[in-house]
Design a protein around this motif. Structure first.
Motif, PDB file in Angstrom:
ATOM      1  N   GLY A 198       0.825  -1.203   0.000  1.00 49.70           N
ATOM      2  CA  GLY A 198       0.000   0.000   0.000  1.00 49.70           C
ATOM      3  C   GLY A 198       0.853   1.244   0.000  1.00 49.70           C
ATOM      4  N   PRO A 199       0.230   2.402   0.105  1.00 48.63           N
ATOM      5  CA  PRO A 199       0.973   3.668   0.059  1.00 48.63           C
ATOM      6  C   PRO A 199       2.000   3.783   1.166  1.00 48.63           C
ATOM      7  N   LEU A 204      -8.983   4.933  -0.216  1.00 50.44           N
ATOM      8  CA  LEU A 204     -10.144   4.065  -0.404  1.00 50.44           C
ATOM      9  C   LEU A 204     -10.180   3.518  -1.829  1.00 50.44           C
ATOM     10  N   ASP A 205      -9.864   4.346  -2.803  1.00 48.73           N
ATOM     11  CA  ASP A 205      -9.782   3.913  -4.203  1.00 48.73           C
ATOM     12  C   ASP A 205      -8.796   2.753  -4.318  1.00 48.73           C
ATOM     13  N   TYR A 206      -7.635   2.916  -3.685  1.00 45.83           N
ATOM     14  CA  TYR A 206      -6.613   1.867  -3.713  1.00 45.83           C
ATOM     15  C   TYR A 206      -7.141   0.595  -3.042  1.00 45.83           C
ATOM     16  N   GLU A 235      -0.571   5.988  -8.529  1.00 44.81           N
ATOM     17  CA  GLU A 235       0.420   6.506  -9.472  1.00 44.81           C
ATOM     18  C   GLU A 235       1.820   6.181  -8.970  1.00 44.81           C
ATOM     19  N   GLY A 236       2.743   6.011  -9.880  1.00 43.11           N
ATOM     20  CA  GLY A 236       4.113   5.720  -9.496  1.00 43.11           C
ATOM     21  C   GLY A 236       4.873   6.971  -9.093  1.00 43.11           C
ATOM     22  N   TRP A 243      -0.032   1.334  -9.551  1.00 41.14           N
ATOM     23  CA  TRP A 243      -0.964   0.237  -9.382  1.00 41.14           C
ATOM     24  C   TRP A 243      -0.846  -0.845 -10.463  1.00 41.14           C
ATOM     25  N   PRO A 244      -0.755  -0.521 -11.757  1.00 45.16           N
ATOM     26  CA  PRO A 244      -0.668  -1.601 -12.756  1.00 45.16           C
ATOM     27  C   PRO A 244       0.506  -2.544 -12.511  1.00 45.16           C
TER      28      PRO A 244
END
Length: 432
Positions: free
Chosen positions: A133-134, A144-146, A386-387, A411-412
């Motif tokens: 996670g972040p 929440l999106d993550y 995002e990276g 994320w990808p």
């Protein structure tokens, strides 16, 4: 409606709203407080607002305070709180947990995920633990999106991976910098800790609502009272792994705790933390009513070591893992979580905080795990929508879903890495 409920509703309506300036309700509460209460003179009065304005303009608040400082009024000014501008009362843990409680489903998720985690740490479950996670949460909406994206992958790969989301609110700093969502939720230096506590807890409830368990680092020794009931895995960071305060804290936590090796690479510091935390302790703390208390703990037998690299370089290699496990097993009981294996943090010193290198470390560990290397219980990754990263700023000025602390894997790529780790687990099983 209580102040907490009012603030909680405001946060739920607009987590990014600017509530840094305190309103008349706070002033009224201060004026209605008992006259003999020392804290009544410091709870965001008009005087405090004026002094904050002076500080913001670069002035010296002492030129303004003079004889009106609250410590002068109680007659102890020569000896106490001469470097404290304000003591801002916070709601008690009981108040916060009462206003923002876990749902029955949340409670069941925490109970079940802690049980599953203990089984993985002790080798009774052959899945690989993945804490991902972040680096830190600065935008609850993006977190929440993550979590929603991670929830789908967690369910898909649950036979192979035990996935827990990093939901970090407190950031230890080498010197200075943004200290995290709890300390400065508006990202503007106003340090509205009350709002931060409420926002952090609501974020955890939202994450649990997606079906994903949460992990966090415990930094402030009193903040766990406000959020620990929602946490499945906790960390004691490299800067605090030698701290007696944090070792005692870990001894009383209800979930497994990972001690990271020290910033200089010392595994012994983390191992000593695990040994200490397994014992009973008595220390200063607060109870759920927010009162000072002598805390007596039973000891935490589920502590373990996390290799996170150091100022001297990485320590995730097979040789590093083997050496650490020899050191650990020389002093820890054979059946302990610590002796079973360790976690490799693929970020920080193991990747130079470079998200491209971090992904390479994950793939290296996955290949070794698939080949049957022993001593690896789990991995940690720093990942966001995002990276990369960006400099901290008010939310409206930031790129959505990009870290404001360490660089994160996008994320990808995270999705691909999680599938590769799951494939490594399947390969390992097939080779037995």
């Amino acid at each position: 409606m209580s102040d907490i409920a009012h603030d909680g509703a405001a946060i739920a309506h607009d987590g990014a709203a600017d509530q840094g300036g305190r309103d008349d309700r706070d002033d009224a509460a201060s004026m209605n407080a008992q006259p003999d209460s020392v804290l009544a003179h410091s709870a965001y009065t008009h005087e405090a607002k004026r002094v904050r304005h002076i500080i913001a303009q670069g002035g010296n608040p002492n030129d303004y305070l003079g004889e009106s400082a609250w410590e002068n009024q109680v007659g102890i000014d020569p000896i106490i709180n001469r470097r404290v501008f304000e003591l801002d009362p916070l709601p008690s843990p009981a108040q916060v947990l009462g206003e923002l409680p876990l749902t029955p489903a949340d409670r069941q998720l925490v109970i079940e995920s802690r049980d599953e985690l203990r089984d993985v740490l002790h080798g009774r479950d052959d899945r690989l633990l993945v804490i991902v996670g972040p680096c830190s949460v600065h935008d609850p909406a993006a977190a929440l999106d993550y979590a929603q994206r991670l929830a789908a992958v967690r369910e898909e790969l649950e036979d192979d991976l035990l996935i827990i989301m990093r939901v970090y609110f407190e950031k230890p700093r080498t010197t200075i910098g943004w200290k995290g969502l709890i300390n400065d939720p508006d990202l503007d230096g106003t340090n509205n800790v009350k709002k931060g506590l409420l926002l952090a807890r609501k974020t955890l409830l939202d994450v649990l609502g997606t079906g994903v368990a949460a992990a966090t680092e415990f930094l402030e020794p009193t903040s766990p009272q406000y959020i620990s009931d929602a946490i499945t895995w906790g960390a004691i960071g490299a800067r605090n792994t030698e701290s007696q305060v944090h070792r005692q804290l870990a001894s009383g936590m209800s979930m497994p705790i990972g001690f990271k090796n020290a910033t200089d690479g010392s595994v012994k510091a983390a191992l000593d933390g695990c040994i200490t935390a397994a014992q009973r302790h008595t220390f200063f703390g607060i109870n759920h009513e927010g009162r000072a208390a002598a805390v007596e703990t039973l000891g935490n037998e589920n502590c373990h070591v996390v290799l996170r690299g150091s100022s001297h370089g990485p320590n995730y290699s097979a040789e590093d893992v083997a050496a650490a496990m020899v050191q650990i097993r020389s002093v820890m009981p054979p059946g302990s979580a610590c002796a079973h294996g360790l976690i490799i943090d693929c970020s920080h010193g193991n990747s130079g905080k470079d998200e491209i290198r971090q992904a390479q470390v994950v793939r290296d560990v996955a290949a070794r795990y698939a080949a049957g290397e022993n001593g690896i219980t789990g991995v940690m990754m720093e990942s966001f929508l995002e990276g990369g990263n960006q400099k901290p700023a008010p939310l409206s000025q930031l790129v959505y879903g990009k870290s404001i602390t360490d660089r994160c894997i996008a994320w990808p790529e995270t999705d691909r890495l999680l599938h590769e780790l799951a494939a490594a687990v399947r390969t390992r099983r097939a080779g037995r």
